[in-house]
Design an enzyme around this catalytic site. Structure first.
Site, PDB file in Angstrom:
ATOM      1  N   GLY A  80       0.661  -1.207  -0.062  1.00 33.47           N
ATOM      2  CA  GLY A  80       0.001   0.024   0.082  1.00 33.47           C
ATOM      3  C   GLY A  80       0.959   1.190   0.083  1.00 33.47           C
ATOM      4  N   HIS A  81       1.846   0.877  -0.686  1.00 37.37           N
ATOM      5  CA  HIS A  81       2.813   2.338  -0.855  1.00 37.37           C
ATOM      6  C   HIS A  81       3.570   2.133  -2.342  1.00 37.37           C
ATOM      7  CE1 HIS A  81       6.024  -0.233   0.371  1.00 37.37           C
ATOM      8  NE2 HIS A  81       5.347  -0.639   1.396  1.00 37.37           N
ATOM      9  N   ALA A  82       4.514   3.143  -2.499  1.00 32.06           N
ATOM     10  CA  ALA A  82       5.322   3.129  -3.670  1.00 32.06           C
ATOM     11  C   ALA A  82       6.773   3.816  -3.219  1.00 32.06           C
ATOM     12  CB  ALA A  82       4.882   4.117  -4.720  1.00 32.06           C
TER      13      ALA A  82
ATOM     14  N   ARG B 118       2.676  -0.757  -4.787  1.00 35.61           N
ATOM     15  CA  ARG B 118       2.296  -2.186  -4.586  1.00 35.61           C
ATOM     16  C   ARG B 118       1.424  -2.558  -3.629  1.00 35.61           C
ATOM     17  NH1 ARG B 118       7.594  -2.059  -3.072  1.00 35.61           N
ATOM     18  NH2 ARG B 118       7.733  -0.778  -4.869  1.00 35.61           N
TER      19      ARG B 118
END
Ligand code: TYD
Length: 142
Positions: free
Chosen positions: A56-58, A103
């Site tokens: 839940g981040h990039a 992702r």
């Protein structure tokens, strides 16, 4: 390299060397050889409860290789324009994730272990944790 060059088509499953013997199998990874970056950090997810979601981040600059060391899980990748879901369930396969890719990891099987090889040490400033900020960055609106 500009951020826009990091798109989903760079992300792919890399088949790692596998030495198969009656005594068992062995797989190895060499930085800048089997994967396109030097390894500066290894971390792993384990004891993930059923139904949990990770990621839940990039990352702005981090390159990673994600391996299902045991069990299986799914990785959803998103470059801001296109999404693709990968199912990882082989300890000799790694999913290469370049910078600037959102992702999400889910569908963890019981007892699964997710190992991540990373190109740099942990730096919170390298994260986009808000999807909106990530999208803005992919549009050049930092
Ligand atoms: P995070 O990257 O959000 O985990 P995931 O992507 O698997 O959901 O990290 C979770 C927490 O762990 C967060 O507080 C930062 C910390 N952390 C470190 O201290 N070092 C690390 O190398 C990593 C990956 C996370």
């Amino acid at each position: 390299m500009s951020e826009s060059t990091f798109t989903l088509d760079r992300c792919k499953i890399i088949e790692l060397p596998k030495i198969t013997e009656p005594r068992g199998n062995l797989t190895f990874v060499e930085g800048n050889n089997h994967i396109p970056f030097d390894i500066k950090r290894v971390y792993y997810l384990y004891d993930v409860p059923g139904g949990a979601e990770r990621g839940g981040h990039a990352h702005k600059a981090l390159h990673q290789l994600i391996i299902a060391m045991s069990g299986s899980f799914d990785v959803l990748l998103d470059d801001g324009y296109t999404q693709r879901r990968f199912h990882l369930n082989r300890s000799y396969n790694g999913l290469y994730v370049c910078p600037m890719i959102w992702r999400e990891l889910d569908n963890f099987s019981s007892g699964s272990v997710c190992m991540v090889l990373a190109s740099n040490i942990y730096e919170e400033s390298d994260y986009y944790r808000e999807y909106g900020s990530f999208i803005q960055a992919t549009r050049g609106e930092k």
